[in-house]
Write an enzyme that holds these catalytic residues in place. Structure first.
Site, PDB file in Angstrom:
ATOM      1  N   ARG A  93       0.824  -1.229   0.000  1.00  0.00           N
ATOM      2  CA  ARG A  93       0.000   0.000   0.000  1.00  0.00           C
ATOM      3  C   ARG A  93       0.852   1.272   0.000  1.00  0.00           C
ATOM      4  NH1 ARG A  93      -2.763  -2.862   4.027  1.00  0.00           N
ATOM      5  NH2 ARG A  93      -4.495  -4.063   3.155  1.00  0.00           N
ATOM      6  N   LYS A 109       2.278  11.637 -10.586  1.00  0.00           N
ATOM      7  CA  LYS A 109       1.396  10.766 -11.367  1.00  0.00           C
ATOM      8  C   LYS A 109       2.198   9.551 -11.805  1.00  0.00           C
ATOM      9  CE  LYS A 109      -1.651  14.212 -13.450  1.00  0.00           C
ATOM     10  NZ  LYS A 109      -2.032  14.837 -14.737  1.00  0.00           N
ATOM     11  N   GLU A 158       9.123  19.450 -24.665  1.00  0.00           N
ATOM     12  CA  GLU A 158       8.491  19.639 -23.352  1.00  0.00           C
ATOM     13  C   GLU A 158       9.109  20.854 -22.648  1.00  0.00           C
ATOM     14  OE1 GLU A 158       5.335  18.448 -21.310  1.00  0.00           O
ATOM     15  OE2 GLU A 158       6.059  16.888 -22.646  1.00  0.00           O
ATOM     16  N   LYS A 210       7.310  23.399 -12.973  1.00  0.00           N
ATOM     17  CA  LYS A 210       6.343  22.310 -12.788  1.00  0.00           C
ATOM     18  C   LYS A 210       6.028  22.139 -11.305  1.00  0.00           C
ATOM     19  CE  LYS A 210       4.908  17.713 -13.852  1.00  0.00           C
ATOM     20  NZ  LYS A 210       5.030  16.491 -14.629  1.00  0.00           N
ATOM     21  N   GLU A 234      -4.774  17.731  -9.668  1.00  0.00           N
ATOM     22  CA  GLU A 234      -5.372  18.284 -10.887  1.00  0.00           C
ATOM     23  C   GLU A 234      -6.861  18.552 -10.744  1.00  0.00           C
ATOM     24  OE1 GLU A 234      -3.522  16.780 -14.433  1.00  0.00           O
ATOM     25  OE2 GLU A 234      -5.127  17.582 -15.689  1.00  0.00           O
ATOM     26  N   ARG A 293      -3.597  22.688 -12.343  1.00  0.00           N
ATOM     27  CA  ARG A 293      -2.541  21.793 -12.840  1.00  0.00           C
ATOM     28  C   ARG A 293      -2.747  21.459 -14.319  1.00  0.00           C
ATOM     29  NH1 ARG A 293       0.458  16.380 -10.401  1.00  0.00           N
ATOM     30  NH2 ARG A 293       1.366  15.897 -12.414  1.00  0.00           N
ATOM     31  N   ASN A 329      -0.840  20.705 -19.333  1.00  0.00           N
ATOM     32  CA  ASN A 329      -1.213  19.995 -20.566  1.00  0.00           C
ATOM     33  C   ASN A 329      -1.185  20.893 -21.793  1.00  0.00           C
ATOM     34  OD1 ASN A 329      -1.681  17.455 -19.404  1.00  0.00           O
ATOM     35  ND2 ASN A 329      -3.620  18.211 -18.593  1.00  0.00           N
ATOM     36  N   HIS A 382      -0.732  19.539 -25.225  1.00  0.00           N
ATOM     37  CA  HIS A 382      -0.862  18.088 -25.129  1.00  0.00           C
ATOM     38  C   HIS A 382      -2.171  17.546 -25.690  1.00  0.00           C
ATOM     39  CE1 HIS A 382       2.734  18.326 -22.778  1.00  0.00           C
ATOM     40  NE2 HIS A 382       2.750  17.028 -22.574  1.00  0.00           N
ATOM     41  N   HIS A 426      -1.389  14.745 -28.054  1.00  0.00           N
ATOM     42  CA  HIS A 426      -1.854  13.363 -27.879  1.00  0.00           C
ATOM     43  C   HIS A 426      -2.643  12.898 -29.102  1.00  0.00           C
ATOM     44  CE1 HIS A 426      -1.514  13.715 -23.233  1.00  0.00           C
ATOM     45  NE2 HIS A 426      -0.430  13.184 -23.754  1.00  0.00           N
ATOM     46  N   HIS A 445       7.087  12.022 -28.354  1.00  0.00           N
ATOM     47  CA  HIS A 445       6.117  12.794 -27.583  1.00  0.00           C
ATOM     48  C   HIS A 445       6.371  14.307 -27.648  1.00  0.00           C
ATOM     49  CE1 HIS A 445       3.348  13.874 -24.413  1.00  0.00           C
ATOM     50  NE2 HIS A 445       4.337  14.420 -23.724  1.00  0.00           N
TER      51      HIS A 445
HETATM   52  N1  GLY Z   1       4.863  11.891 -13.055  1.00  0.00           N
HETATM   53  C1  GLY Z   1       4.537  12.940 -13.919  1.00  0.00           C
HETATM   54  C2  GLY Z   1       3.549  13.870 -13.390  1.00  0.00           C
HETATM   55  O1  GLY Z   1       3.050  13.720 -12.315  1.00  0.00           O
HETATM   56  O2  GLY Z   1       3.191  14.810 -14.082  1.00  0.00           O
END
Ligand code: GLY
Length: 359
Positions: free
Chosen positions: A114, A136, A178, A220, A230, A234, A238, A241, A245, A258
């Protein structure tokens, strides 16, 4: 951290934090932080694994290079191997590689018992400026990128800029896409630095790369500190993006790097912002296009069509926008610039404007 490195702390809710360090040769000095197992992109491991402290190399779990690692089955296997290696709740995992290795390694850390601590050691420019920070983590489902994941911030990010010496040229440029996006979010100072240092960045000069990576990470981190999950702002990360994408989806996985798709996506976002009269800083579109050219990146969809040989038909791109994870109903929600350093998110635009940009 010593030897020309810079560091700062990203403070997160609940007393959590990520210590972020950027500089040459950082990994060699990382021994004081105990790591019980290292998840590593196999190809990068062969090139640079010896740079990691000896104690981090006792249990090494190799991953297939690139996006192939982000599979449910790979994650399951990783978790079984962590269990077999006897990792305990208080242990720390390291993830070593590009964005894919960090995504799957970070998710393994989120799930195992966990949640155990993890250290992100990004080895590509893209991962240094983007994937390593933000918490993320994810794997893909068939046809659905990053569909399963968790927020699980690393305790440390070690961006060792010496690793960039062996980065393939195409991956360097992808990372610069990026970086360009981040400069548009950060504003004048970073944008001007990119214009000034573009050639030195392409030559991988340490004096140019270090400060740019640091500035991107600070930008960032500031956004993530405000809105980790987000809920709102946040989303500005993007920028470029939604279109990027769609471009990647239509071209097919792995066809267009990318950051290259994001660079063309920035061109689309700027054109749309101009059409919809959101863009207040009128010269910005041409300025970003010039900077993209200096970084050997496409500044528009048409340029990407010409240079990649991919047709990228407008109807297919439009359909791909409808499949974007961040849409609201069937309408894409867009992130568009008002000026450098001032980005709006959650915008719905007229279909005619959208189609004109994709044409
Ligand atoms: N690990 C990438 C982010 O959180 O944006």
């Amino acid at each position: 951290v010593t030897g020309g490195a810079a560091e700062f702390t990203l403070e997160l809710p609940g007393g959590r934090s990520t210590e972020i360090a950027v500089g040459p040769g950082l990994l060699a000095g990382a021994a004081p932080w105990p790591v019980a197992a290292t998840v590593a992109d196999r190809a990068v491991w062969e090139l640079h694994g010896a740079r990691l402290p000896q104690t981090w190399r006792r249990v090494v779990l190799p991953l297939a290079p690139g996006e192939g690692a982000k599979e449910w089955s790979v994650l399951g296997e990783l978790l079984e191997r962590l269990c077999a290696a006897g990792l305990e709740r208080g242990d720390c995992l390291a993830a070593f590689g590009g964005g894919a290795a960090l995504d799957v390694g970070g998710l393994a850390a989120a799930l195992y018992l966990r949640g155990v601590a993890w250290i992100a050691c990004p080895t590509t420019l893209l991962a240094m400026v983007d994937a390593a920070v933000g918490g993320k983590t994810a794997v893909n489902l068939p046809g659905a990128k990053n569909q399963v994941g968790a927020f699980h911030a690393p305790t440390r990010v070690l961006a060792d800029t010496e690793l960039l010496a062996t980065l393939p040229e195409a991956e360097l440029r992808s990372g610069l896409g990026e970086v360009l996006k981040t400069a548009l979010i950060a504003g004048e100072e970073l944008l001007a630095r990119l214009e000034r240092d573009a050639a030195a960045l392409l030559r991988r000069e340490a004096a140019a790369l270090g400060p740019v990576i640091l500035a991107c990470l600070r930008t960032k981190a500031a956004v993530v500190a405000e809105d980790e999950r987000e809920g709102g702002r946040r989303a500005i990360l993007n920028l470029g993006h939604t279109f990027g994408h769609a471009i990647e989806a239509v071209a097919g996985p792995g066809t267009i790097p990318h950051g290259v798709a994001v660079a063309a996506g920035l061109g689309c976002a700027l054109e749309l912002a101009e059409r919809t009269e959101l863009l207040e800083e009128r010269p910005l579109r041409a300025r970003v296009a010039r900077t993209a050219a200096l970084l050997q990146l496409p500044a528009s969809l048409d340029e990407l069509r010409r240079t990649s040989g991919c047709l990228l038909p407008a109807p297919a791109l439009r359909r791909a926008l409808d499949r974007d994870k961040k849409r609201a109903g069937s309408r894409p929600r867009l992130v568009l610039p008002r000026r450098a350093g001032e980005i709006e998110f959650g915008l719905a635009v007229d279909e005619a404007d959208l189609l004109a940009v994709l044409a």
